[in-house]
Write an enzyme that holds these catalytic residues in place. Structure first.
Site, PDB file in Angstrom:
ATOM      1  N   PRO A 124      59.649   9.482  43.523  1.00 48.54           N
ATOM      2  CA  PRO A 124      59.644   7.997  43.812  1.00 48.54           C
ATOM      3  C   PRO A 124      58.918   8.209  45.386  1.00 48.54           C
ATOM      4  O   PRO A 124      58.688   7.098  45.990  1.00 48.54           O
ATOM      5  CB  PRO A 124      61.116   7.957  44.158  1.00 48.54           C
ATOM      6  CG  PRO A 124      61.770   9.150  44.075  1.00 48.54           C
ATOM      7  CD  PRO A 124      60.678  10.023  43.100  1.00 48.54           C
ATOM      8  N   ALA A 166      58.832   6.580  34.214  1.00 48.98           N
ATOM      9  CA  ALA A 166      59.690   6.414  32.998  1.00 48.98           C
ATOM     10  C   ALA A 166      61.159   6.489  33.555  1.00 48.98           C
ATOM     11  O   ALA A 166      61.433   7.084  34.620  1.00 48.98           O
ATOM     12  CB  ALA A 166      59.668   7.683  32.325  1.00 48.98           C
ATOM     13  N   GLU A 193      23.478  -4.068  27.003  1.00 52.48           N
ATOM     14  CA  GLU A 193      22.396  -5.164  26.728  1.00 52.48           C
ATOM     15  C   GLU A 193      21.160  -4.426  25.968  1.00 52.48           C
ATOM     16  O   GLU A 193      20.668  -4.910  24.879  1.00 52.48           O
ATOM     17  CB  GLU A 193      21.609  -5.643  28.055  1.00 52.48           C
ATOM     18  CG  GLU A 193      22.400  -6.276  28.927  1.00 52.48           C
ATOM     19  CD  GLU A 193      23.303  -5.447  30.052  1.00 52.48           C
ATOM     20  OE1 GLU A 193      23.240  -5.947  31.274  1.00 52.48           O
ATOM     21  OE2 GLU A 193      23.470  -4.387  29.601  1.00 52.48           O
TER      22      GLU A 193
END
Length: 378
Positions: free
Chosen positions: A308, A148, A47
């Site tokens: 995992p 990945a 702002e």
């Protein structure tokens, strides 16, 4: 408000522990006279930046803000009073500020005769500021889990080797995402198997925080505040190591970045490192406790890496807020799965996600998705 949301996105990765915020100021005739975003912690708020650009043209005008203007004095003054001093007569807010310390700006503005409208494009504003909103509402760090894998969902071969499943382009993209996080978290299994550095080494810092937000705009020099230089932040490295087994010569202890080793509160270790002692859980350390402790250290966003088992622990407790998956055009057929036990015993308990983005990164495919729980839960 849509423009204010675009502006807010430019602060990703540099405002922590503050939120990302965008602001657009219109004059009395409806013409845009000021734009701004919060560029870095300690710097001027959105702002204030937009009002500085608007100058006297803000008087009698309207301000569109993605987050309720703050009403407290911290490193900067309250934005509610800045709006009053500028003579703005209407303020449109997307999301109310959930922080007890900063909330109250809308009430102050109304008390001084300013018309306040709330909830405009709230979903878009929530999404652009989701890390901080999770932190402010739930009292824990926001978690992005990255993995990945091959097209058949394998993150490592049968012999445990995993370098490299994905391409150099995908790995560079990961470093850009890492650089936008407050902390990079991995388990002791990953440390012992791969000896990673867990540092952010982007090839360029430009737009790294927008890597998971493909629709975010490039910086526009005409926007006030865009030239402000954010302070370079180094993500904290966190190792979840209940028994204190991190080798003293592990690369995560090389001094290249601050490192925190999370160990069980009853473990006896002479590890020379910054230790965070956490209560034991049935399958290791309590991840809820970890995220609360990190939040207490002003860690707003966590980039979860590793194996995992760790990912499954976070997923089954509902502590994964975003998933970034890199899929390589390759097949293994056997080997380690990307996700371990995630609390699913029957198909009715499956973790459903919603896709946000699909992008090709080099030869690989990057998928961004999020579980169906939201920052409004709990």
């Amino acid at each position: 408000m849509a423009r204010a949301v675009e502006l807010a996105a430019r602060g990703h990765g540099t405002t922590s522990p503050n939120p990302v915020v965008g602001c657009v100021v219109l004059d009395g005739s409806g013409e845009v006279v000021g734009e701004g975003f919060h560029a870095y912690a300690g710097g001027p708020h959105a702002e204030v930046v937009a009002l500085a650009q608007a100058e006297e043209r803000a008087r009698g005008g309207t301000a569109y803000v993605t987050l309720e203007p703050c009403d407290h004095t911290g490193r900067t003054g309250p934005c509610s009073r800045a709006l009053l001093a500028a003579g703005v007569v209407r303020v449109v807010v997307a999301v109310a500020d959930p922080s007890p310390k900063a909330a109250g700006g809308a009430a102050r503005l109304r008390a001084h005769g300013v018309a306040v409208t709330s909830g405009v494009l709230a979903d878009a504003a929530e999404r652009v500021n989701e890390e901080w909103l999770t932190y402010a509402r739930l009292g824990r760090s926001h978690v992005t889990w990255k993995f990945a894998a091959t097209l058949d969902g394998r993150s490592a071969a049968e012999d445990g080797t995993s370098q490299w499943i994905t391409s150099p382009e995908a790995r560079a993209d990961v470093h850009r995402l890492r650089a936008g996080a407050d902390a990079i978290v991995a388990g002791i299994g990953t440390i012992l198997a791969d000896d990673p550095r867990l540092t952010a080494r982007p090839t360029t810092r430009a737009a790294h925080s927008d890597a998971a937000r493909p629709t975010a705009p490039a910086a526009r020099p005409e926007v006030a505040g865009a030239k402000e230089g954010p302070r370079v932040r180094t993500p904290l490295r966190v190792v979840i190591d209940s028994e204190g087994r991190t080798p003293p010569d592990a690369r995560v202890l090389d001094g290249a970045a601050p490192t925190l080793i999370a160990v069980a509160d009853d473990v006896d270790t002479d590890l020379k490192a910054d230790l965070l002692r956490l209560p034991r859980h049935q399958d290791g350390l309590d991840p809820h406790a970890l995220l609360r402790e990190l939040a207490a250290r002003e860690v707003v966003s966590v980039f979860l890496e590793g194996g995992p088992t760790l990912a499954g622990s976070f997923m089954r407790r509902g502590l994964v807020d975003r998933v970034v998956a890199y899929l390589a055009p390759a097949l293994l057929g056997s080997g380690r799965a990307a996700l371990g036990a995630a609390g699913v015993r029957t198909i009715g308990e499956i973790h459903r996600l919603t896709f946000d983005d699909f992008s090709q990164i080099g030869p690989d495919l990057r998928l961004i998705a999020r579980p169906h729980h939201t920052t409004r839960e709990k």
